[in-house]
Scaffold this active site. Structure first.
Site, PDB file in Angstrom:
ATOM      1  N   ASP A 147       0.878  -1.151   0.257  1.00  7.69           N
ATOM      2  CA  ASP A 147      -0.109  -0.087   0.023  1.00  7.69           C
ATOM      3  C   ASP A 147       0.958   1.175  -0.027  1.00  7.69           C
ATOM      4  OD1 ASP A 147      -2.122   1.621   0.130  1.00  7.69           O
ATOM      5  OD2 ASP A 147      -2.653   1.074   2.083  1.00  7.69           O
TER       6      ASP A 147
ATOM      7  N   ASN B  78     -10.299  -2.877  -7.246  1.00 10.59           N
ATOM      8  CA  ASN B  78      -9.449  -1.922  -7.701  1.00 10.59           C
ATOM      9  C   ASN B  78     -10.103  -1.616  -9.073  1.00 10.59           C
ATOM     10  OD1 ASN B  78      -6.336  -2.812  -6.152  1.00 10.59           O
ATOM     11  ND2 ASN B  78      -7.612  -1.331  -5.553  1.00 10.59           N
TER      12      ASN B  78
END
Lengths: 343, 375
Positions: free
Chosen positions: A75, A123
């Protein structure tokens, strides 16, 4: 009444200017520092020292207990790009580079299996441009990895790559490519890399439920239990054991990753650094910590101080029983006298 | 090197004395079979974890060169890998191997010293926090603490665990007390749902005692006349209990009138979960679905995310927003895996007690966090 407002506007503008110049100054100073740092690192003596230090540290940790399965949530690529004023694509590229370096280190440490959260099903909600970039980057990296896994001289030689996740969401060409790469690297058995590409843990569980039901209908497995269920998951028998999960960039949640694998006796580490900045030393410290505590834990389980060993080996007949003793066998207490002088 | 134990731990466990045995039933296991991850297992302390013991453990790896844990694991898996790792000591030479072992022990000792310092620092921090954040058994103060926050979670979950009987706040009574304290804070903060998880399901087995404890604790916070209504739910056996219905106590009589006025308004719903609600429930659901499919009441294509999600919501409950853990290092202990998808975790490093500062700081973190699914 107009005068103060003009002053106010100017004041605000001045303030903004100050903030902006401050930001720019910070950025300039930062980049100078980075450049100096890069220059120092490029000195051959220093880099020689650094590489050797890394080697020695890795070799030392390798003789102790090491986790079998390490997992990463990568991340912070976009925030990294933003902080350095680079396009988003560069951030992702830097992230990919970090992953490759860390993979190599994990392999040398003796970790059997590494998994990484490359792309979540959620995503797909991102802007199309970015999704496309990620897909492209992914194919490029996949090729590179396959090539390196087959190259005898390369440090990643002999590793196996598996792409896990819901592949029905990918384009047919992509699926073909994945299949090809998986076949190429099939016979590597030292080291397995799982790339979770369109993956979410709930999807993984759902897929396993479906598979188990189908198997049950075909009467292949009449009884379903936790072990069988776990083995049917995308990562096979590695699903049950993920000793160390590392999440970067400061969020303290799992974001639908490895829920099944991690919710029992796994160490979860959260780090505040962004993924591209996540360095060798940060990871080394985490693994050292794990190794340190698991050494103590193992020792405690074994109970193996010399005294305890001898004590255990003596048959119980020879051991004195301390608790079972009659009250009348005790030595006599002192004489009891009352203050009133009564007899 | 690091002491992972508190000072009073040293004098713990008076031999063969279990004063709280009364509440504990026979079917309660003495110790749970949950294996914690290394760090939290060691930090939780106990008799076996002293400084000297840790030092011994760390140095022991020099001695048992043959019992390299890596090899042991590989022996079990397969023969091919076994050969490879056996080469490890040969490949780099005996002397070099020993050198690295010594180096590793040195690293361990350095790390242990560092960790010990960190431990003391964290303990000091916790002590200061417990002065800053103090509820003083006053619900108004707790509400006062919560009001400046931008948002609070809809559903809160907490993982609790039984401590050794001789400890402060140990045994089953300690657990019940901890649970009821959290209930009081949650009510005061204005959160409507609370999930309490303990691995062995001790709370589930001691529901009457828990209800009494919650009642008496709520009475302590809100005064005996204004005890808020609460419902205790066990999703696994599908039971709900309201207030003190069915339990006769002395305070029950005076409470009757008040309860009638504010009836139907439940201030908090408490669900009790255990390890049984985790993996096993999902596997059970799979079995049921397989049976339904076998008799053609359900087809495989009908099994979708929504179906499984709604079924598990029914069986266990909805997903919590914030999960509090009151141990020294995060250990999920088999909390239902389906339900921790986006849950925020909060725990305080090296803390080993159920204290208010963890609760309020957890809520603060939640107020500051940004949820962006996929973005």
């Amino acid at each position: 009444m107009k005068m103060p407002s003009i002053i106010q506007i100017q004041f605000v503008a001045l303030k903004r200017l100050l903030v902006e110049t401050k930001e720019q100054m910070c950025f300039a100073v930062k980049s100078i520092f980075q450049r100096v740092f890069a220059w120092v690192m490029s000195l051959s003596l220093f880099s020689w020292f650094y590489v050797n230090l890394q080697n020695i540290l890795i070799k030392a940790l390798r003789v102790g207990p090491v986790p079998e399965h390490v997992s990463f949530i990568m991340d912070g690529n976009r925030r990294y790009a933003k902080s350095r004023r680079l396009p988003v694509k560069k951030g992702h590229e830097a992230g990919g580079l970090t992953l490759l370096t860390l993979l190599y280190i994990c392999k040398r440490l003796g970790v059997k299996c590494v998994s990484a959260y490359a792309f979540s099903i959620e995503n797909f909600n991102r802007p199309k441009e970015e999704v496309d970039t990620l897909m492209n980057l992914f194919t490029v990296k996949l090729d590179e990895f396959a090539k390196r896994a087959k190259d005898y001289k390369d440090p990643l030689y002999g590793s196996k790559i598996r792409i896990v996740g819901d592949q029905s969401l990918l384009s047919p060409e992509m699926r073909k490519k994945i299949k090809k790469v998986e076949e190429i690297t099939q016979d590597g058995d030292d080291f397995t890399l799982f790339i979770c590409f369109p993956y979410t843990s709930r999807n993984d569980m759902l897929h396993t439920i479906r598979d188990s039901v189908e198997d049950h209908l075909e009467n292949k497995s009449p009884r379903i239990n936790i072990r069988k269920f776990t083995n049917k998951m995308y990562m096979g028998f590695h699903s049950n054991k993920c000793e160390l999960l590392i999440r970067t960039s400061g969020h303290r949640r799992l974001s639908d990753y490895m829920l099944w694998q991690v919710h029992e006796n796994a160490t979860i580490e959260f780090s505040d650094t962004l993924w591209p900045n996540f360095s060798f030393f940060a990871m080394y410290l985490m693994i050292l910590k794990w190794s340190f505590f698991s050494t103590i834990q193992k020792y405690n389980e074994k109970n193996h101080s010399l005294f305890e060993k001898i004590h255990e080996s003596v048959p119980s007949i020879f051991k004195k029983k301390k608790t079972a003793m009659s009250l009348y066998n005790f030595p006599n207490p002192p004489i009891s006298v009352s203050v009133t002088g009564d007899e | 090197m690091p002491t992972m134990i508190k000072k009073d731990d040293k004098a713990m466990e008076p031999p063969n004395e279990k004063p709280h045995r009364k509440i504990e039933r026979d079917d309660v296991p003495e110790s749970s079979n949950h294996i914690p991850p290394p760090e939290s297992g060691v930090l939780k302390g106990g008799k076996v974890n002293s400084k000297t013991r840790a030092l011994k453990a760390v140095t022991s790896i020099i001695a048992d060169a043959d019992e390299n844990p890596q090899k042991k694991v590989n022996n079990e898996t397969n023969g091919v890998q076994k050969q490879k790792t056996e080469d490890l000591s040969k490949r780099i030479g005996k002397f070099e191997y020993l050198f690295y072992k010594f180096l590793l022990v040195l690293l361990y000792i350095c790390f242990g010293l560092f960790r010990y310092g960190q431990y003391q620092y964290n303990k000091m921090k916790l002590r200061i926090f417990s002065i800053i954040y103090n509820h003083a058994y006053t619900p108004q103060l707790i509400r006062q603490d919560v009001i400046p926050l931008k948002k609070i979670p809809k559903r809160l979950a907490a993982i609790l665990e039984v401590k050794p009987v001789g400890d402060v706040g140990g045994g089953v009574t300690g657990l019940l007390n901890d649970a009821s304290e959290i209930v009081c804070w949650t009510v005061s903060a204005g959160i409507k749902h609370l999930m309490l998880y303990d691995y062995d399901g001790i709370l589930q087995r001691n529901v009457p005692e828990l209800r009494m404890e919650i009642h008496s604790n709520l009475a302590k916070y809100f005064g005996p006349a204004h005890v808020p209504n609460y419902a205790v739910k066990i999703p696994h056996s599908n039971k709900i209990f309201y207030n003190l219905d069915g339990i006769e106590t002395e305070t029950d009589v005076g409470n009757e009138i008040e309860a009638n006025q504010e009836k139907d308004k439940i201030a908090i719903e408490i669900s009790l979960l255990s390890n049984r609600d985790g993996r096993e429930t999902i596997v059970d659901l799979t079995k049921t679905m397989a049976e339904l499919c076998a008799v053609n009441e359900l087809s495989v294509s009908d099994i979708t995310m929504d179906l499984v999600d709604s079924e598990l919501k029914q069986l266990v409950g909805p997903e919590p927003d914030l999960l509090l853990y009151f141990g020294p290092s995060l250990d999920l202990q088999g909390f239902p895996p389906w339900h921790i998808r986006l849950t925020e975790f909060y725990w305080e490093k090296d803390n080993n007690e159920v204290i208010y500062s963890v609760f309020i700081r957890g809520l603060r973190q939640y107020a500051g966090c940004k949820v962006n699914v996929g973005k």
